[in-house]
Design a protein around this motif. Structure first.
Motif, PDB file in Angstrom:
ATOM      1  N   TYR A   4     -28.122 -29.132 -74.865  1.00 45.79           N
ATOM      2  CA  TYR A   4     -29.053 -28.003 -74.785  1.00 45.79           C
ATOM      3  C   TYR A   4     -28.293 -26.676 -74.794  1.00 45.79           C
ATOM      4  CZ  TYR A   4     -32.584 -24.819 -72.916  1.00 45.79           C
ATOM      5  OH  TYR A   4     -33.439 -23.754 -72.731  1.00 45.79           O
ATOM      6  N   LYS A  25     -33.451 -18.239 -76.483  1.00 50.19           N
ATOM      7  CA  LYS A  25     -33.836 -19.496 -75.836  1.00 50.19           C
ATOM      8  C   LYS A  25     -33.553 -19.473 -74.342  1.00 50.19           C
ATOM      9  CE  LYS A  25     -31.328 -23.354 -76.209  1.00 50.19           C
ATOM     10  NZ  LYS A  25     -30.775 -24.631 -76.696  1.00 50.19           N
ATOM     11  N   ASN A 197     -35.197 -22.609 -68.378  1.00 54.59           N
ATOM     12  CA  ASN A 197     -34.690 -22.625 -69.750  1.00 54.59           C
ATOM     13  C   ASN A 197     -33.308 -21.973 -69.868  1.00 54.59           C
ATOM     14  OD1 ASN A 197     -36.644 -24.017 -71.254  1.00 54.59           O
ATOM     15  ND2 ASN A 197     -37.998 -22.238 -71.252  1.00 54.59           N
ATOM     16  N   ALA A 249     -38.296 -27.874 -69.067  1.00 56.94           N
ATOM     17  CA  ALA A 249     -39.418 -27.407 -69.877  1.00 56.94           C
ATOM     18  C   ALA A 249     -39.939 -28.559 -70.725  1.00 56.94           C
ATOM     19  CB  ALA A 249     -38.972 -26.248 -70.764  1.00 56.94           C
ATOM     20  N   ASN A 252     -38.650 -29.438 -74.126  1.00 56.06           N
ATOM     21  CA  ASN A 252     -37.293 -29.960 -74.276  1.00 56.06           C
ATOM     22  C   ASN A 252     -37.176 -31.449 -73.955  1.00 56.06           C
ATOM     23  OD1 ASN A 252     -36.252 -27.410 -75.005  1.00 56.06           O
ATOM     24  ND2 ASN A 252     -36.085 -26.814 -72.848  1.00 56.06           N
TER      25      ASN A 252
END
Length: 378
Positions: A4, A25, A197, A249, A252
């Motif tokens: 990520y 992001k 995030n 989230a 994700n």
């Protein structure tokens, strides 16, 4: 979390457009003015983008102006598209500006005729109370105008900031956009999701990751988590060996499942992380997930330091495997590797080549022509 955060080869950033997408992001990357082998934003980005070179972020900040300096998680860098998100923070500094309207008007008029200004362009030397101690009125006024959204950082020379009027540098579509929240509860919900995030996943407990969400206390945080769960915006997950539930989230979850099904990366060069890297914002979480306890000791008195002044974590695949104390010899353009520590249980043979390759990549980022090992390999 490694995938990520774009800290592995198959999710690495490739160019400036990718960098802007990454900042969008995660919401923000933290800024710190200390420069030993680059400032914190430089270090965050070089670990994710092989082509990144020290100082490249300034083109995105002060050339293309797709990023801007803002107070988020402490002093940070965010995308211009997020301009409206900081309306709540700006209110109290607008009040300060109204209290000092005369000097603000003077600075505003000056900036209407000049591209930029720094505090030495104004003669207001009287001291006023400021959030980090007594400060010259001229400097406090410029910072307050920036915090209030009346000005932006135009450029920097070293640590000195030059300011310009915000209305001339922020596109009108963002400058006039309403914030993504209307009530205090919506603000806390927005802030909690933004921080989840920013890291990739978090738990609902006290953490440095929540810094900058004005007024967020445990009650407000609990309610924000509850609402986000009810709305399906986040999902609760469990990790073997950790009692506290973690939250991700919902958008994700597919990435989480794909990463769980993939074998850990055991090839490729190591990545040297920033001391304030988004991955490391919650040090207790990192200790539980990675078995890696980290403290940035630049502000720790020398006798109390366990490692050293400027020590950076080293990521090998999915493991935080080592620490490096680095420095730069500017005259000879040499990256100095002063000390190396391997984490307990790390096999030197398994990680040596990867760490040395990572140091060489870091040398290129740091605009050095050579690297000098000033220590014995552990």
């Amino acid at each position: 979390m490694v995938r990520y955060q774009h800290l592995c080869d198959d999710s690495a950033l490739q160019d400036g457009e990718d960098i802007v997408s990454y900042v969008r992001k995660v919401g923000c990357i933290q800024y710190d003015p200390l420069d030993v082998v680059g400032r914190n934003p430089d270090l965050v980005l070089q670990a994710r983008c092989r082509s990144y070179r020290k100082g490249d972020i300034e083109a995105l900040l002060y050339g293309d102006r797709v990023l801007f300096d803002v107070w988020d998680k402490n002093m940070s860098i965010s995308t211009v598209a997020d301009w409206s998100c900081f309306e709540r923070f700006r209110r109290r500094f607008l009040d300060w500006c109204r209290e000092h309207q005369t000097v603000v008007d003077e600075i505003t008029e000056y900036l209407q005729w000049h591209d930029s200004a720094c505090s030495s362009d104004f003669a207001h030397d009287e001291k006023v109370s400021w959030h980090y101690g007594p400060q010259r009125l001229a400097k406090a006024a410029l910072e307050a105008m920036c915090y209030a959204g009346l000005a932006v950082v135009h450029h920097k020379k070293g640590t000195r900031r030059y300011y310009a009027l915000a209305e001339t540098h922020i596109p009108e579509q963002y400058f006039t956009m309403a914030p993504p929240y209307r009530t205090e509860a919506e603000y806390f919900k927005w802030g909690v999701l933004r921080r989840i995030n920013a890291v990739g996943l978090l738990w609902n407990r006290p953490s440095d990751a929540w810094l900058g969400i004005n007024g967020l206390k445990s009650g407000e945080r609990n309610q924000a988590f509850h609402t986000l769960l009810d709305e399906g915006a986040i999902a609760e997950i469990s990790v073997d060996g950790i009692k506290q539930p973690l939250y991700i989230a919902a958008e994700n979850l597919d990435m989480l499942q794909a990463a769980a099904a993939q074998a850990p990366d055991t090839t490729g060069c190591a990545r040297i992380l920033a001391p304030l890297d988004n991955l490391l914002w919650d040090r207790k979480l990192i200790a539980d997930l990675f078995g890696f306890e980290y403290k940035w000791e630049v502000y720790t008195p020398v006798p109390q330091r366990k490692y050293g002044y400027y020590v950076l974590p080293v990521l090998c695949g999915h493991q935080l495997a080592a620490r490096l104390e680095l420095a730069t010899d500017l005259k000879s353009k040499t990256l100095l590797v002063n000390r190396i520590w391997l984490e307990d249980g790390m096999n030197s043979t398994d990680v040596a080549d990867r760490i040395l390759a990572g140091i060489d990549v870091f040398r290129e980022y740091n605009r050095c022509t050579a690297a000098e090992m000033r220590c014995t390999w552990p």
